[in-house]
Write an enzyme that holds these catalytic residues in place. Structure first.
Site, PDB file in Angstrom:
ATOM      1  N   ASP A  67      -8.794  -3.071  -6.561  1.00 36.71           N
ATOM      2  CA  ASP A  67      -8.215  -2.764  -5.260  1.00 36.71           C
ATOM      3  C   ASP A  67      -9.258  -2.076  -4.374  1.00 36.71           C
ATOM      4  O   ASP A  67      -9.765  -1.003  -4.705  1.00 36.71           O
ATOM      5  CB  ASP A  67      -6.996  -1.866  -5.453  1.00 36.71           C
TER       6      ASP A  67
ATOM      7  N   SER B 218       0.833  -1.199   0.000  1.00 39.02           N
ATOM      8  CA  SER B 218       0.000   0.000   0.000  1.00 39.02           C
ATOM      9  C   SER B 218       0.877   1.261   0.000  1.00 39.02           C
ATOM     10  O   SER B 218       1.669   1.449  -0.916  1.00 39.02           O
ATOM     11  CB  SER B 218      -0.976  -0.025   1.179  1.00 39.02           C
TER      12      SER B 218
ATOM     13  N   HIS C  36      -6.734  -5.985  -0.980  1.00 35.23           N
ATOM     14  CA  HIS C  36      -5.731  -4.931  -0.859  1.00 35.23           C
ATOM     15  C   HIS C  36      -4.605  -5.475  -0.001  1.00 35.23           C
ATOM     16  O   HIS C  36      -4.804  -5.758   1.181  1.00 35.23           O
ATOM     17  CB  HIS C  36      -6.345  -3.689  -0.211  1.00 35.23           C
TER      18      HIS C  36
END
Length: 418
Positions: free
Chosen positions: A296, A200, A363
């Site tokens: 995502d 991320s 994610h």
């Protein structure tokens, strides 16, 4: 120390994250309020049978003299578990994720959490997925030196400024440099193999710092970079606005990011554009692997269909649960997938780069054990993520894998929000 010692700690961590057990179809249910911390919480929601390795925190004592401090002025930190045997001279450096802050109000809030202060960081954290020390869970990297650098600056380890009135330090670039110097002094300078990774916001930092990381080592060292869920796209939201661009613009201007972005980009694009990976990946010289889901959930929630772009709540149910999306909403998300594939087209032509884009609503998949490598982990063409990354790193096979569009993949561990 016995694994039984850690069981109460692990249980407490799990309870504090408010992550429920798996439900049918491998969907994971998470409270929507946890979304901003989703990337940071992923590893701890996925213990598969075994009690995970718990690794203690190390404060970087030399950082203060360099002005390399967290947002509240405390020392930055990392967690290190030493390698052994064939991995004794191999290193994984993992950059922690955890979102960003783009204005004084949100940064002041952030500095009172583990995302802005080492005072609030966990003293021990689980190492799972690519950080696991178990060969059954992490076949290629289990005995490497594995490091997780904690994230406490709010701009993907790139800022360098301050706001005295609000008592905020934005020193991500200095933290990055101080951590690298400290790790080099602890043996990383002798590395024969090294991999920079992150998920991320840490995946974005991996892309930005990839060539810098390569520059730390002699040419004889095998150095590559691996970004998980870091491919944030500069795209319009459901109201045709630019939520994510405006947000990133605030991060870049507030935290003094411009001077630390790759010059090859800022020489011809504005600084905000150069915080988007799609404008960086083609010019990175070091071998880079991109792992991303085509849908995502962070980008769906916070970039494509945030409440601010959906005042009438048309997207509310869909953004919480993909199974509740209408046909037109799925069509919109297929368009997002197409933009992602366009963004990596040039990047994927390079023989040295790797790619794994699966059609899941998730994610971060490399630090969670259930998605990295387990009996039912996601696969494309029968290849799990761990094998794909290992094949690419060790040059066993080229990996340029793109899944067919939703709903074809029944191996996904999709995230569903309450």
């Amino acid at each position: 120390m016995s694994n039984l010692f850690w069981l109460p700690i692990v249980t407490a961590l799990l309870l504090s994250y408010r992550v429920d057990a798996f439900v049918p179809y491998q969907n994971l249910h998470i409270n929507e309020t946890d979304l901003s911390l989703l990337d940071a919480l992923q590893p701890s929601s996925s213990f598969v049978g075994r009690t995970p390795l718990m690794v203690g925190i190390t404060l970087i004592q030399t950082a203060a003299a360099k002005g390399a401090v967290c947002m509240d002025g405390t020392l930055p930190a990392y967690h290190l578990h030493r390698g052994y045997g064939s991995g004794a001279n191999s290193w994984i450096v993992n950059l922690e994720g955890g979102g960003w802050c783009n204005n004084i109000r949100t940064c002041v809030y952030r500095k009172k959490t583990r995302r802005g202060s080492s005072s609030f960081m966990e003293k021990v954290i689980p190492f799972t997925g690519i950080l696991s020390n178990n060969a059954e869970d992490n076949p290629d990297f289990f005995n490497w030196n594995r490091v997780k650098i904690r994230y406490c600056d709010g701009a993907s380890f790139t800022g360098d400024s301050e706001n005295k009135a609000a008592q905020l330090q934005f020193r991500g670039q200095r933290i990055w440099l101080a951590a690298m110097e400290d790790l080099m002094s602890k043996g990383m300078r002798f590395a024969k193999q090294a991999l920079l990774s992150g998920c991320s916001a840490g995946g974005l930092a991996t892309i930005i710092h990839c060539d810098e990381f390569r520059g730390l080592f002699p040419p004889t060292t095998k150095v590559k970079c691996f970004s998980d869920a870091g491919l944030f796209l500069d795209v319009a939201d459901v109201s045709r606005g630019h939520t994510i661009r405006n947000f990133f613009g605030g991060v870049v201007s507030l935290q003094g990011v411009q001077k630390n972005l790759p010059r090859l980009c800022t020489n011809h694009l504005d600084p905000t554009s150069c915080f988007f990976p799609q404008n960086l990946i083609a010019s990175i010289r070091t071998p880079l692997f991109l792992l991303n889901t085509a849908y995502d959930v962070w980008q769906i929630q916070s970039s494509l269909a945030p409440p601010s772009a959906d005042p009438h709540g048309y997207w509310h149910d869909c953004r919480l649960n993909y199974a509740k999306c209408t046909a037109s909403q799925i069509q919109f998300l297929q368009g997002f997938r197409n933009q992602m594939l366009n963004a990596v087209r040039g990047f994927s032509r390079s023989n040295q780069n790797g790619l794994f884009i699966n059609s899941c609503f998730a994610h971060c998949q490399s630090e969670r054990q259930d998605t990295w490598f387990s009996g039912n982990s996601p696969v494309i063409g029968k290849k799990a993520i761990a094998w794909a990354v290992g094949d690419w790193y060790f040059d066993r096979a080229a990996v340029k894998t793109i899944d067919c569009p939703y709903p074809c993949d029944n191996t996904c561990h999709n995230l569903v929000f309450k």
